[in-house]
Design a protein around this motif. Structure first.
Motif, PDB file in Angstrom:
ATOM      1  N   VAL A   4      64.570  18.042 -69.924  1.00 15.79           N
ATOM      2  CA  VAL A   4      64.792  16.534 -69.901  1.00 15.79           C
ATOM      3  C   VAL A   4      66.352  16.541 -69.790  1.00 15.79           C
ATOM      4  O   VAL A   4      67.123  17.397 -69.991  1.00 15.79           O
ATOM      5  CB  VAL A   4      64.868  15.940 -71.484  1.00 15.79           C
ATOM      6  N   SER A   5      66.684  15.406 -69.012  1.00 18.27           N
ATOM      7  CA  SER A   5      68.032  15.306 -68.426  1.00 18.27           C
ATOM      8  C   SER A   5      69.201  14.948 -69.853  1.00 18.27           C
ATOM      9  O   SER A   5      68.675  14.238 -70.863  1.00 18.27           O
ATOM     10  CB  SER A   5      68.331  14.034 -67.773  1.00 18.27           C
ATOM     11  N   ASN A   7      71.624  13.240 -69.859  1.00 23.29           N
ATOM     12  CA  ASN A   7      71.879  11.844 -69.982  1.00 23.29           C
ATOM     13  C   ASN A   7      71.174  11.118 -70.826  1.00 23.29           C
ATOM     14  O   ASN A   7      71.501  10.100 -71.481  1.00 23.29           O
ATOM     15  CB  ASN A   7      71.848  11.132 -68.689  1.00 23.29           C
ATOM     16  N   GLN A   8      69.600  11.542 -71.003  1.00 28.17           N
ATOM     17  CA  GLN A   8      68.778  10.898 -71.961  1.00 28.17           C
ATOM     18  C   GLN A   8      69.263  11.296 -73.241  1.00 28.17           C
ATOM     19  O   GLN A   8      68.632  10.640 -74.401  1.00 28.17           O
ATOM     20  CB  GLN A   8      67.583  11.302 -71.776  1.00 28.17           C
TER      21      GLN A   8
END
Length: 255
Positions: A4-5, A7-8
């Motif tokens: 998962v990024s 940024n998330q």
């Protein structure tokens, strides 16, 4: 969470979040920064980390601490990572990157952490798990796997050339002649710029560079000869002097 990024995750209202990511061999993460501090652990493979302060090699089963806001790039050599992203102030291991040991307990905690839900219960089991991870992190041993680099100029260029082709026989006198200064001035300048004597830096650079190749399966004999050592035994003696263990023992402990 896995693959998962960041940024998330960055705005998640938790002081620590965990992320697992698998990288293909040779994947390069170009220079970037994080608002949070990062503990980057390689369950498999080797990571090579670079900042303006120098280079680090992270063997399997070790981790690197990356302070918040520090620009860094990472070369992934067959790595499956487990990362903690930690709010500034939650724990402080210093303002520079450093490679650290990972205890068996901490290793299992990291594996469990990436399985926790993003919005884990802070007062339940998962919250206790992350709190224990931070306690274990502060107990970790710092490993001498850093190659400090001069800030700029001819000395930086010489160091970069050495890292591209290490030579255990290069002398401080030779380097001083390349930049047209006296040996005494060179020795003083080198320690000022790197924090190490030339001999210490040369040995540490050889060990750190060798670790990446050893972890990839290269033979000690090949590495020793490439680096200019007269024999594998001479290389192993130097390796043991820096890390306290022979290359074979070091790699066995990483399995």
């Amino acid at each position: 969470m896995r693959n998962v990024s960041i940024n998330q995750l960055d705005d998640t209202p938790r002081k620590v979040v965990a992320l697992g990511t698998d990288y293909s061999h040779g994947h390069l993460l170009p220079f970037h920064t994080h608002r949070r501090a990062q503990l980057l652990y390689g369950a498999t493979g080797v990571m090579q980390v670079r900042t303006s302060d120098g280079n680090w090699v992270v063997p399997p089963q070790r981790a690197v601490w990356i302070p918040p806001g520090v620009a860094h790039e990472v070369l992934m050599l067959g790595v499956s990572t487990r990362s903690l992203y930690i709010e500034p102030g939650a724990v402080d291991l210093g303002q520079r990157c450093q490679v650290i040991s990972v205890s068996p307990l901490m290793r299992h905690l990291l594996m469990e952490a990436v399985a926790a839900p993003l919005m884990y219960d802070r007062v339940g089991r998962d919250g206790a798990l992350f709190d224990l991870l931070l306690h274990e992190l502060t107990r970790s041993e710092v490993l001498p796997l850093h190659i400090p680099m001069p800030a700029e100029g001819k000395l930086l260029s010489l160091c970069q050339t050495f890292l591209n082709k290490p030579n255990a026989h290069q002398s401080p006198q030779y380097w001083a002649e390349q930049i047209h200064i006296s040996l005494r001035t060179f020795n003083r300048l080198f320690r000022q710029q790197t924090g190490l004597s030339f001999r210490q830096w040369r040995q540490q650079a050889c060990v750190v560079l060798a670790l990446a190749r050893l972890a990839e399966g290269e033979a000690v004999t090949r590495i020793a000869l490439d680096f200019g050592y007269e024999s594998p035994a001479a290389f192993s003696t130097m390796f043991r002097r820096v890390l306290g263990q022979a290359p074979s023992v070091w790699l066995e402990a990483a399995k």
